[in-house]
Scaffold this motif. Structure first.
Motif, PDB file in Angstrom:
ATOM      1  N   TYR A 289      -4.426   0.236  -2.560  1.00  0.00           N
ATOM      2  CA  TYR A 289      -3.808   1.542  -2.173  1.00  0.00           C
ATOM      3  C   TYR A 289      -4.705   2.461  -3.310  1.00  0.00           C
TER       4      TYR A 289
ATOM      5  N   THR B 271       0.908  -1.310   0.081  1.00  0.00           N
ATOM      6  CA  THR B 271      -0.194   0.046  -0.100  1.00  0.00           C
ATOM      7  C   THR B 271       1.195   1.160  -0.023  1.00  0.00           C
TER       8      THR B 271
ATOM      9  N   GLN C 240      -9.201   1.465   0.104  1.00  0.00           N
ATOM     10  CA  GLN C 240      -8.091   2.003   1.002  1.00  0.00           C
ATOM     11  C   GLN C 240      -7.494   3.439   0.545  1.00  0.00           C
TER      12      GLN C 240
END
Ligand code: SF4
Ligand code: SF4
Ligand code: SF4
Ligand code: SF4
Ligand code: SF4
Lengths: 267, 374
Positions: free
Chosen positions: B70, B49, B156
């Motif tokens: 990510y 990420t 995310q």
């Protein structure tokens, strides 16, 4: 038609700029055929008298004799092109401009009394009018070729303005400062090299000198505050190859030790 | 309709897409992240990420095998559709005149894999300008036609993301222009993707793979992940009356403050997925027998950008920063009926000194509301 007469002159310098010119391997023959290389000691011992159409100047003005020569060359040159950090900003040898007269000489030479040099190393433009300047240590050979081509074809040379960052982004290089925390002078440095250093995973050290409206104060605050660079290193970053370029000079002074007794001796 | 594809079958999807063209997607190479060629699902950054903030980007290892946990890196799809530098034409001197050879436009078929919602919105904004606008760009149109888009929803978000407040993410609305849209789900050891088609081409890919329809609970699970992401956005930007806010605050003292920090380096405009400014320049051969015309990305942070007879109009850094943000968020709306910002946060992350567009707007808004604008 008469060929354009080209002359290449060396002043206080390391010859690196002339090597950039010679490094134009693929184009050198064509250049030699198209222009009359009238004076280029590093390439040929055949020398012709002036006047010259184009004079390329490498090196800074650092001796009384240099002043006489550059004045004479200016008089016999139609177009005067200063190339490289020495000719444009006084070069790394301008570090002596930050010391007392003769300070470095005492350290470096056994018999400084034989030397005749000026107290300061200065750019060509401090003494005569330059028609164009190409920065870099060494300069970008493509830019030299572009200027020659432009002169021969009565065209405006294509020379990028703005920061090294613009070239860096166009090349798709991932910013080393943002992604790795490596201090980089790219945002205050003039474009032209094609972001050579970030392409090799290192920060720009400013060899093309200050860009238009460089905000050196903001960058200094960031590389010292956020990236943890020491005061001494920030000073050295700006007092480097282009130490005598106005904006870099002023920025470096801001990072001098506050107490003059802390000032390091030249080694 | 939602379909489901397991992680272990993702390569079947990639193989099907390869039939359409070269796949370009998110990849880590030599310690950096960018859009690169994708040969198999092994190429995606599994378990990675990003940590992002103003002037800050780092790759971070995660403790799960997710492939897309990510958001966006420095590269945007603008690089593929509107390349940083391209040749427009070549000229050859002939005996009495000269001949012109226009550049052959790209005919390569490509698949953009992993287009984020903000970037999907950015592509649609560039479509308005470069395809539907009065100055249509044939090369952009060609590249756009040749690209198949596989978008992916965000679960995310980064600290620099603010798509939720602009309505451009983190989910993908069915009215968006994608061929396929994916959502990645990791649940109790299960790893799968929900797949939707937005075009006939997308539907054909799904049909070809014979994917099963997704059970209701999986769809809800995926929707929840996206909704949670919306609530975890690192930044927000209040769009209310933003055009007038900026038009009313041309002389705001905040511009002086930001100008003290701004390096006028232009990084923000280069990484912004909607900025379209370019300049055109010519190259001539030494002999003068051949010439080429190029186009390259430009930026309103350059003095040259506002150069007219007699000098540059925007000399101060203040006026250049103000131009960037006022064009993006205000006059863009007058010009193209849409904001020029999609909330991707790139200009924040990749600004070398971390200048934050959301913070600047907030500062101006606050003092405007207090009625103390100059
Ligand atoms: S690596 Fe340096 S030159 Fe490149 S964008 Fe970053 S700060 Fe600018
Ligand atoms: S990146 Fe900076 S130091 Fe390196 S060559 Fe370019 S201008 Fe010089
Ligand atoms: S202005 Fe900044 S946040 Fe908005 S789209 Fe451009 S880069 Fe992304
Ligand atoms: S913000 Fe600046 S670079 Fe971007 S489109 Fe507007 S004028 Fe061009
Ligand atoms: S806002 Fe940041 S990235 Fe943009 S020109 Fe200023 S310093 Fe550069």
């Amino acid at each position: 038609m008469k060929k354009t007469k080209l002359a290449v002159w060396k002043f206080s310098s390391c010859d690196g700029c002339q090597l950039s010119l010679l490094d134009l391997e693929d184009e050198l023959l064509e250049i030699a055929e198209t222009v009359d290389i009238s004076y280029f000691l590093e390439a040929s011992s055949r020398l012709k008298r002036g006047p010259y159409d184009i004079s390329i100047i490498e090196g800074s003005i650092s001796t009384p004799h240099d002043i006489e020569r550059i004045t004479a060359i200016r008089e016999k040159s139609k177009f005067l092109l200063a190339v490289g950090s020495c000719a444009v900003f006084g070069g790394v040898q301008a570090l002596r401009n930050y010391t007392l007269p003769g300070e470095y000489q005492q350290v470096v030479y056994e018999h400084p009394e034989y030397l005749s040099s000026l107290d300061a190393s200065s750019p060509v433009s401090a003494h005569v009018k330059t028609d164009l300047e190409l920065r870099g240590c060494p300069p970008n050979k493509r830019q030299i070729l572009e200027v020659l081509t432009a002169c021969l074809n009565a065209k405006k040379p294509d020379l990028p303005s703005g920061s090294v960052c613009l070239e860096c982004k166009r090349k798709g290089i991932v910013c080393v400062m943002v992604s790795k925390g490596i201090p980089c002078l790219g945002p205050v440095t003039h474009a032209g090299c094609g972001a050579l250093c970030p392409a090799h995973d290192r920060g720009c050290y400013g060899c093309f000198g200050p860009k238009e409206t460089p905000n050196t104060a903001s960058l200094s605050a960031w590389i010292s505050g956020k990236l943890g660079m020491s005061r001494e290193d920030v000073l050295q970053s700006f007092r480097h190859i282009n130490c005598y370029a106005l904006e870099f000079c002023l920025e470096s002074i801001k990072h001098e030790p506050k107490d003059s007794s802390e000032r390091p001796e030249p080694d | 309709m939602h379909f489901i594809i397991e992680r272990e079958n993702l390569d079947r999807l990639l193989a099907a897409l390869q039939e359409h063209g070269r796949i370009i997607g998110p990849r880590i190479t030599e310690n950096t992240f960018g859009h690169r060629d994708i040969a198999s699902s092994q190429d995606f950054p599994a378990g990675w990420t990003f940590e992002q903030d103003g002037g800050f980007f780092r790759l971070r290892q995660r403790r799960d095998p997710s492939l897309f946990a990510y958001t966006v890196g420095q590269d945007s799809w603008k690089k593929e559709l509107y390349p940083p530098r391209s040749r427009l034409l070549s000229l050859q001197k002939t005996e009495s005149s000269f001949s012109v050879t226009p550049e052959k436009s790209s005919s390569e078929k490509v698949v953009f894999f992993g287009v984020r919602p903000c970037d999907l919105a950015a592509i649609q904004i560039q479509d308005i300008i470069l395809i539907q606008g009065p100055f249509a760009d044939p090369e952009y149109s060609r590249r756009r036609e040749n690209a198949m888009i596989v978008a992916i929803e965000c679960t995310q978000p980064a600290a620099t993301c603010f798509c939720a407040s602009l309505g451009t993410g983190p989910g993908i609305s069915s009215s968006s222009d994608y061929d396929l849209a994916l959502t990645e789900v990791l649940d109790d050891g299960l790893h799968y993707f929900l797949v939707r088609a937005g075009t006939e081409q997308g539907r054909a890919v799904i049909a070809g793979l014979g994917l099963a329809e997704a059970p209701e609970q999986n769809i809800i699970r995926a929707e929840n992940l996206v909704q949670e992401a919306a609530s975890r956005m690192g930044r927000t930007m209040d769009q209310k009356g933003i055009k007038q806010l900026l038009y009313d605050n041309h002389e705001h003292p905040r511009w002086d403050q930001v100008a003290r920090r701004c390096l006028t380096c232009g990084n923000c405009t280069q990484v912004c997925p909607t900025c379209f400014c370019h300049s055109v320049y010519d190259r001539v051969s030494l002999s003068g027998k051949e010439a080429e015309r190029f186009r390259s990305w430009d930026s309103c942070f350059l003095l040259d950008h506002s150069y007219i007879h007699g000098g540059s109009v925007r000399v101060s850094s203040r006026s250049r920063y103000r131009q960037w943000i006022t064009h993006k968020l205000a006059s863009w709306i007058d010009q193209f009926k849409v904001s020029g910002c999609v909330g991707c946060g790139r200009c924040i992350t990749w600004c070398p000194v971390g200048i934050d567009i959301t913070e600047e707007i907030q500062a101006i808004r606050q003092s405007d509301e207090r009625g103390c604008n100059a």
